[in-house]
Design an enzyme around this catalytic site. Structure first.
Site, PDB file in Angstrom:
ATOM      1  N   ARG A 102       6.538  29.634  17.425  1.00 18.74           N
ATOM      2  CA  ARG A 102       6.830  30.645  18.439  1.00 18.74           C
ATOM      3  C   ARG A 102       5.727  30.547  19.488  1.00 18.74           C
ATOM      4  O   ARG A 102       4.576  30.258  19.158  1.00 18.74           O
ATOM      5  CB  ARG A 102       6.823  32.061  17.838  1.00 18.74           C
ATOM      6  CG  ARG A 102       8.046  32.403  17.003  1.00 18.74           C
ATOM      7  CD  ARG A 102       9.314  32.581  17.853  1.00 18.74           C
ATOM      8  NE  ARG A 102      10.460  32.979  17.056  1.00 18.74           N
ATOM      9  CZ  ARG A 102      11.333  32.142  16.494  1.00 18.74           C
ATOM     10  NH1 ARG A 102      11.195  30.841  16.645  1.00 18.74           N
ATOM     11  NH2 ARG A 102      12.342  32.605  15.800  1.00 18.74           N
ATOM     12  N   GLU A 116       9.776  33.432  27.055  1.00 23.43           N
ATOM     13  CA  GLU A 116      10.981  32.619  27.292  1.00 23.43           C
ATOM     14  C   GLU A 116      12.067  33.440  27.978  1.00 23.43           C
ATOM     15  O   GLU A 116      12.215  34.615  27.646  1.00 23.43           O
ATOM     16  CB  GLU A 116      11.530  32.113  25.953  1.00 23.43           C
ATOM     17  CG  GLU A 116      10.592  31.167  25.282  1.00 23.43           C
ATOM     18  CD  GLU A 116      11.004  30.847  23.852  1.00 23.43           C
ATOM     19  OE1 GLU A 116      12.121  31.248  23.447  1.00 23.43           O
ATOM     20  OE2 GLU A 116      10.220  30.220  23.151  1.00 23.43           O
ATOM     21  N   HIS A 168      13.422  25.809  23.693  1.00 23.82           N
ATOM     22  CA  HIS A 168      13.578  26.473  22.390  1.00 23.82           C
ATOM     23  C   HIS A 168      14.890  26.039  21.708  1.00 23.82           C
ATOM     24  O   HIS A 168      15.789  26.858  21.484  1.00 23.82           O
ATOM     25  CB  HIS A 168      13.549  28.007  22.542  1.00 23.82           C
ATOM     26  CG  HIS A 168      13.318  28.709  21.223  1.00 23.82           C
ATOM     27  ND1 HIS A 168      12.705  29.931  21.125  1.00 23.82           N
ATOM     28  CD2 HIS A 168      13.628  28.344  19.948  1.00 23.82           C
ATOM     29  CE1 HIS A 168      12.656  30.304  19.844  1.00 23.82           C
ATOM     30  NE2 HIS A 168      13.213  29.343  19.116  1.00 23.82           N
TER      31      HIS A 168
HETATM   32  O1  LIG Z   1      13.612  29.280  16.569  1.00 30.37           O
HETATM   33  C1  LIG Z   1      14.523  29.274  15.819  1.00 30.37           C
HETATM   34  C2  LIG Z   1      14.575  30.001  14.585  1.00 30.37           C
HETATM   35  O2  LIG Z   1      13.654  30.778  14.276  1.00 30.37           O
HETATM   36  O3  LIG Z   1      15.554  29.843  13.860  1.00 30.37           O
END
Ligand SMILES: O=CC(=O)O
Length: 333
Positions: free
Chosen positions: A250, A279, A297
């Site tokens: 993250r 984001e 992402h």
């Molecule tokens: O980023 C994607 C997830 O956490 O599944």
């Protein structure tokens, strides 16, 4: 004007109600037929003409489960409004959008994507590492801009084999990253909440020491209060001018301002980033840096992983409503 709550369906009134606050990508794969299945009544908040609060109040005492993604946080206030909720199904590996403490306090079970994203997440992490080391995207731009003809050969990239890789977070994805990079001849070490007894890779409890002993850090851990801005100025400076960083965890695990400063000032060598603090907004300076590879992402998302996720989501709902053990419970640690 039609003012109909499409969630209202008399035939399905007795079915367990599952709330969706926002569309989750898994819906596209599960298909509409699943979402009007005869096993559950999926209540899609965005389809109701009612303001959200009124919608939630209307179903407050009957919603038993929530299916959520990062787009709509599951907060303590939301759970307060919905006293019958007993299960939160996250259509993601990360659960930082769910107040886990509140769930625990209220006796609500939580499931996540378990290991269905591990392979694709690891592939993407290795891809980003390859790209920044070997300058694949940068060289592609060079050729497309006609600079090969005008300026001659492009700067050399660096070999992956033999690199010392520090994996931050040796969960499902981190383990697969380790396995892949070992096959490329890399030397693996890791940092994690706890030392893992089932691997022989050196464990570093101190992230700065791991950074100092690594050519590249790969961030695969969850975002928690403990990991927020864990990769800070000190860690980046320990990684040093020759060091690379890849983040598929993250954005907020790294202090992004500090990361940008280090990249701009050449205090680290480069970065491969799939996730960002705000984001989809990303710091403008990153767009201008040749030694940075950016991705929106999507590290863990493939049609295959979505399909596996959709099966897991349905499996968790079925297990829960049949009083069977959940398939991918999020454990308290
Ligand atoms: O980023 C994607 C997830 O956490 O599944």
């Amino acid at each position: 004007m039609e003012n109909k709550d499409h969630n209202q369906n008399h035939q399905s009134e007795d079915l367990p109600q599952v709330l969706l606050l926002k569309p989750t990508p898994v819906m596209a794969v599960l298909g509409e037929h699943q979402f009007s299945s005869n096993k559950y009544q999926f209540l899609k908040a965005w389809e109701s003409p009612l303001p959200l609060y009124q919608f939630l109040t209307k179903y407050a005492n009957s919603i038993q489960a929530i299916l959520c993604s990062g787009a709509a946080p599951v907060t303590d206030d939301l759970l307060q409004l919905l006293p019958s909720v007993r299960l939160v199904v996250a259509a993601s590996a990360g659960t930082n959008h769910i107040d886990l403490m509140a769930c625990c306090r209220r006796g609500i079970s939580v499931t996540n994507a378990g290991n269905v994203f591990s392979d694709d997440g690891a592939d993407a992490a290795v891809g980003l590492l390859f790209d920044i080391l070997r300058k694949i995207s940068a060289a592609d731009r060079y050729v497309r801009q006609g600079l090969w003809v005008k300026k001659g050969d492009y700067a050399l990239g660096s070999k992956l084999g033999g690199k010392r890789i520090g994996i931050v977070g040796l969960g499902g994805i981190g383990l697969q990253v380790a396995k892949r990079l070992e096959a490329f001849g890399c030397i693996i070490s890791y940092n994690s909440r706890k030392k893992k007894t089932f691997v022989s890779y050196p464990f570093y409890s101190n992230i700065c020491e791991l950074a100092a002993d690594s050519d590249a850090l790969i961030i695969c851990c969850a975002l928690t209060d403990q990991t927020r801005h864990m990769i800070n100025k000190e860690v980046l400076s320990a990684l040093g001018k020759e060091g690379f960083i890849v983040n598929i965890g993250r954005g907020a695990i790294i202090d992004e301002k500090e990361l940008v400063r280090c990249l701009v000032e050449g205090e680290i060598a480069g970065a491969g980033l799939d996730v960002f603090e705000k984001e989809p907004d990303i710091p403008k300076q990153l767009l201008e840096l040749e030694n940075v590879v950016l991705s929106p992402h999507k590290a863990v998302f493939t049609p295959e992983s979505f399909l596996a996720l959709s099966e897991l989501v349905v499996g968790n709902l079925e297990a829960f409503f049949s009083n069977l053990p959940l398939l991918s419970p999020v454990m308290d640690e």
